[in-house]
Design a protein around this motif. Structure first.
Motif, PDB file in Angstrom:
ATOM      1  N   MET A 173       0.820  -1.215   0.000  1.00  0.00           N
ATOM      2  CA  MET A 173       0.000   0.000   0.000  1.00  0.00           C
ATOM      3  C   MET A 173       0.854   1.266   0.000  1.00  0.00           C
ATOM      4  SD  MET A 173      -2.948  -0.924  -0.461  1.00  0.00           S
ATOM      5  CE  MET A 173      -4.056  -2.319  -0.272  1.00  0.00           C
ATOM      6  N   TYR A 174       2.050   1.173   0.597  1.00  0.00           N
ATOM      7  CA  TYR A 174       2.961   2.319   0.524  1.00  0.00           C
ATOM      8  C   TYR A 174       3.385   2.568  -0.923  1.00  0.00           C
ATOM      9  CZ  TYR A 174       3.468   1.827   5.603  1.00  0.00           C
ATOM     10  OH  TYR A 174       3.224   1.745   6.945  1.00  0.00           O
ATOM     11  N   ALA A 175       3.570   1.483  -1.670  1.00  0.00           N
ATOM     12  CA  ALA A 175       3.982   1.610  -3.068  1.00  0.00           C
ATOM     13  C   ALA A 175       2.860   2.154  -3.940  1.00  0.00           C
ATOM     14  CB  ALA A 175       4.452   0.245  -3.592  1.00  0.00           C
ATOM     15  N   VAL A 176       1.627   1.707  -3.656  1.00  0.00           N
ATOM     16  CA  VAL A 176       0.496   2.066  -4.509  1.00  0.00           C
ATOM     17  C   VAL A 176       0.024   3.497  -4.271  1.00  0.00           C
ATOM     18  CG1 VAL A 176      -1.931   1.549  -5.005  1.00  0.00           C
ATOM     19  CG2 VAL A 176      -0.277  -0.309  -4.761  1.00  0.00           C
ATOM     20  N   ASN A 177       0.082   3.956  -3.022  1.00  0.00           N
ATOM     21  CA  ASN A 177      -0.426   5.279  -2.702  1.00  0.00           C
ATOM     22  C   ASN A 177       0.313   6.360  -3.487  1.00  0.00           C
ATOM     23  OD1 ASN A 177      -2.135   7.056  -1.396  1.00  0.00           O
ATOM     24  ND2 ASN A 177      -0.807   7.273   0.391  1.00  0.00           N
ATOM     25  N   ALA A 178      -0.443   7.318  -4.028  1.00  0.00           N
ATOM     26  CA  ALA A 178       0.107   8.436  -4.814  1.00  0.00           C
ATOM     27  C   ALA A 178       0.853   7.948  -6.054  1.00  0.00           C
ATOM     28  CB  ALA A 178       1.015   9.309  -3.942  1.00  0.00           C
ATOM     29  N   SER A 179       0.332   6.891  -6.687  1.00  0.00           N
ATOM     30  CA  SER A 179       1.006   6.322  -7.860  1.00  0.00           C
ATOM     31  C   SER A 179       0.115   6.362  -9.097  1.00  0.00           C
ATOM     32  CB  SER A 179       1.418   4.867  -7.592  1.00  0.00           C
ATOM     33  OG  SER A 179       2.475   4.809  -6.672  1.00  0.00           O
ATOM     34  N   TRP A 180       0.772   6.334 -10.243  1.00  0.00           N
ATOM     35  CA  TRP A 180       0.123   6.226 -11.550  1.00  0.00           C
ATOM     36  C   TRP A 180      -0.148   4.750 -11.815  1.00  0.00           C
ATOM     37  CZ3 TRP A 180      -1.737   9.672 -14.988  1.00  0.00           C
ATOM     38  CH2 TRP A 180      -1.928   9.277 -16.319  1.00  0.00           C
ATOM     39  N   VAL A 181      -1.396   4.401 -12.136  1.00  0.00           N
ATOM     40  CA  VAL A 181      -1.747   3.000 -12.345  1.00  0.00           C
ATOM     41  C   VAL A 181      -2.480   2.811 -13.669  1.00  0.00           C
ATOM     42  CG1 VAL A 181      -1.839   2.328  -9.907  1.00  0.00           C
ATOM     43  CG2 VAL A 181      -3.890   3.287 -10.994  1.00  0.00           C
ATOM     44  N   GLY A 182      -2.281   1.635 -14.247  1.00  0.00           N
ATOM     45  CA  GLY A 182      -3.061   1.226 -15.406  1.00  0.00           C
ATOM     46  C   GLY A 182      -4.333   0.549 -14.928  1.00  0.00           C
ATOM     47  N   LEU A 183      -5.465   0.972 -15.490  1.00  0.00           N
ATOM     48  CA  LEU A 183      -6.768   0.391 -15.139  1.00  0.00           C
ATOM     49  C   LEU A 183      -7.069  -0.701 -16.150  1.00  0.00           C
ATOM     50  CD1 LEU A 183      -8.667   3.732 -14.421  1.00  0.00           C
ATOM     51  CD2 LEU A 183      -7.321   2.341 -12.847  1.00  0.00           C
TER      52      LEU A 183
ATOM     53  N   PRO B 181      -0.086  -9.964 -15.633  1.00  0.00           N
ATOM     54  CA  PRO B 181      -0.902 -10.445 -16.752  1.00  0.00           C
ATOM     55  C   PRO B 181      -0.683  -9.612 -18.011  1.00  0.00           C
ATOM     56  CG  PRO B 181      -2.232  -9.083 -15.302  1.00  0.00           C
ATOM     57  CD  PRO B 181      -0.872  -9.167 -14.663  1.00  0.00           C
ATOM     58  N   VAL B 182      -0.847 -10.234 -19.168  1.00  0.00           N
ATOM     59  CA  VAL B 182      -0.920  -9.506 -20.440  1.00  0.00           C
ATOM     60  C   VAL B 182      -2.404  -9.367 -20.758  1.00  0.00           C
ATOM     61  CG1 VAL B 182      -0.342  -9.509 -22.886  1.00  0.00           C
ATOM     62  CG2 VAL B 182       1.300 -10.389 -21.223  1.00  0.00           C
ATOM     63  N   CYS B 183      -2.944  -8.173 -20.541  1.00  0.00           N
ATOM     64  CA  CYS B 183      -4.390  -7.993 -20.608  1.00  0.00           C
ATOM     65  C   CYS B 183      -4.731  -6.600 -21.117  1.00  0.00           C
ATOM     66  CB  CYS B 183      -5.009  -8.213 -19.224  1.00  0.00           C
ATOM     67  SG  CYS B 183      -4.381  -7.078 -17.959  1.00  0.00           S
ATOM     68  N   ASP B 184      -6.002  -6.387 -21.405  1.00  0.00           N
ATOM     69  CA  ASP B 184      -6.464  -5.096 -21.904  1.00  0.00           C
ATOM     70  C   ASP B 184      -6.299  -4.019 -20.840  1.00  0.00           C
ATOM     71  OD1 ASP B 184      -7.164  -6.470 -24.119  1.00  0.00           O
ATOM     72  OD2 ASP B 184      -9.329  -6.215 -23.916  1.00  0.00           O
ATOM     73  N   CYS B 185      -5.805  -2.860 -21.266  1.00  0.00           N
ATOM     74  CA  CYS B 185      -5.754  -1.670 -20.414  1.00  0.00           C
ATOM     75  C   CYS B 185      -6.802  -0.693 -20.941  1.00  0.00           C
ATOM     76  CB  CYS B 185      -4.367  -1.040 -20.434  1.00  0.00           C
ATOM     77  SG  CYS B 185      -4.232   0.453 -19.422  1.00  0.00           S
ATOM     78  N   LEU B 186      -7.671  -0.222 -20.057  1.00  0.00           N
ATOM     79  CA  LEU B 186      -8.784   0.641 -20.461  1.00  0.00           C
ATOM     80  C   LEU B 186      -8.515   2.111 -20.180  1.00  0.00           C
ATOM     81  CD1 LEU B 186     -11.727  -1.593 -19.176  1.00  0.00           C
ATOM     82  CD2 LEU B 186     -10.654  -1.579 -21.423  1.00  0.00           C
ATOM     83  N   GLY B 187      -7.392   2.402 -19.551  1.00  0.00           N
ATOM     84  CA  GLY B 187      -7.056   3.788 -19.235  1.00  0.00           C
ATOM     85  C   GLY B 187      -6.150   3.850 -18.023  1.00  0.00           C
ATOM     86  N   PHE B 188      -6.009   5.064 -17.486  1.00  0.00           N
ATOM     87  CA  PHE B 188      -5.058   5.277 -16.405  1.00  0.00           C
ATOM     88  C   PHE B 188      -5.674   6.110 -15.295  1.00  0.00           C
ATOM     89  CE2 PHE B 188      -2.817   4.879 -20.425  1.00  0.00           C
ATOM     90  CZ  PHE B 188      -1.965   3.830 -20.163  1.00  0.00           C
TER      91      PHE B 188
END
Length: 311
Positions: free
Chosen positions: A210-220, A241-248
């Motif tokens: 959670m420390y890594a994820v907080n305030a981070s740019w993520v692929g949705l 996974p190699v999967c569809d990304c729908l945005g950020f």
């Protein structure tokens, strides 16, 4: 072609979040991603493939792999004046040269890879990828320093930041002048157990995730498997996974008591319903987003100038 990418952003027909600015760390997953995206191409219209500028050493070998995998009809090769490190990518050269994960004609057609993610990497049935038939259009400039990279790495970083800022601009009202700071926008609340989570570029202990994820740019992203969790989460994936990304989006907060991610994203709600996976890569939020927000008093979270330069 019409101008810098951040000025005319469009939603791709197919997109995968690779999560790093270079594929050197994981070329096998890069080829898997290319194959996944390319499989969506219906061959109804011409396709222009813009390869990356890494054409030395393993980069050149990877390019030969890509030519074998994608089987283009034409290759446009722009040389650099006074630089002979890269040979012309003629059909003969591609035919007989070993790539990074494939071998030339004098050897076996395809390297037997022991890696699980690449074992399924085979050529389309009925196509003989060992004999490329492309036409090479070779451009060799005559004037000095033509094509020299120079400060390309710096410029690409600036353009990447501009693309992220342009994307975040979709969060704003279309009214000119009414630019709201990100901390004043209402985020989506996403339960921990509604999405799977994966850090792409490095290993993070579950206790620190959670420390890594907080305030981070993520692929949705959207993985085909249903996300099931017996507890309140979080749900952690063991492989990328190699999967569809729908945005950020930006994870602008983590509520540990209510088990919620707070996410800012311009992705429309109809598409957000499909998102069941958050991928965190090595793509940083531009500094100006963190230090240039109006209305902040006191210290800015995740920003400091008080650190040891020797570390």
């Amino acid at each position: 072609l019409p101008g810098p990418p951040f000025t005319h952003q469009q939603m791709p027909s197919k997109m995968v979040y690779y999560g790093q600015i270079s594929c050197e760390q994981d070329t096998e997953r890069y080829l898997d991603v290319v194959k996944y995206v390319f499989s969506y191409y219906k061959k109804e219209v011409p396709l222009i493939i813009n390869t990356m500028g890494w054409v030395k050493g393993e980069g050149l070998l990877l390019l030969i792999d890509l030519v074998r995998l994608l089987s283009p009809s034409h290759i446009v090769q722009m040389d650099v004046c006074d630089w002979k490190a890269m040979p012309p990518l003629t059909p003969e050269h591609v035919h007989f040269s070993a790539g990074l994960h494939t071998k030339g004609k004098q050897q076996s057609k395809c390297k037997q890879l022991g890696m699980g993610s690449m074992e399924s990497w085979k050529y389309p049935e009925g196509e003989d990828m060992s004999a490329p038939q492309h036409k090479l259009l070779y451009v060799h400039p005559e004037f000095p320093r033509a094509g020299v990279a120079g400060e390309a790495r710096v410029h690409s970083g600036i353009l990447r930041d501009m693309s992220i800022l342009g994307y975040l601009g979709h969060l704003q009202s279309p009214d000119i002048g009414a630019v709201l700071p990100l901390h004043s926008l209402v985020p989506y609340q996403v339960p921990f157990n509604a999405v799977a989570l994966r850090v792409i570029h490095t290993d993070v202990a579950p206790s620190n995730i959670m420390y890594a994820v907080n305030a981070s740019w993520v692929g949705l992203c959207c993985i085909p498997e249903e996300v099931r969790c017996q507890t309140e989460g979080p749900v952690l994936l063991t492989q990328t996974p190699v999967c569809d990304c729908l945005g950020f989006g930006i994870v602008r907060g983590v509520d540990m008591e209510k088990k919620l991610y707070h996410i800012l994203t311009p992705v429309p709600p109809a598409n957000l319903r499909l998102v069941n996976c958050l991928l965190l890569g090595n793509i940083a939020i531009p500094n100006c987003v963190l230090v240039g927000q109006q209305g902040i008093e006191g210290e800015i979270p995740y920003v400091t100038s008080d650190y040891n330069y020797s570390i």
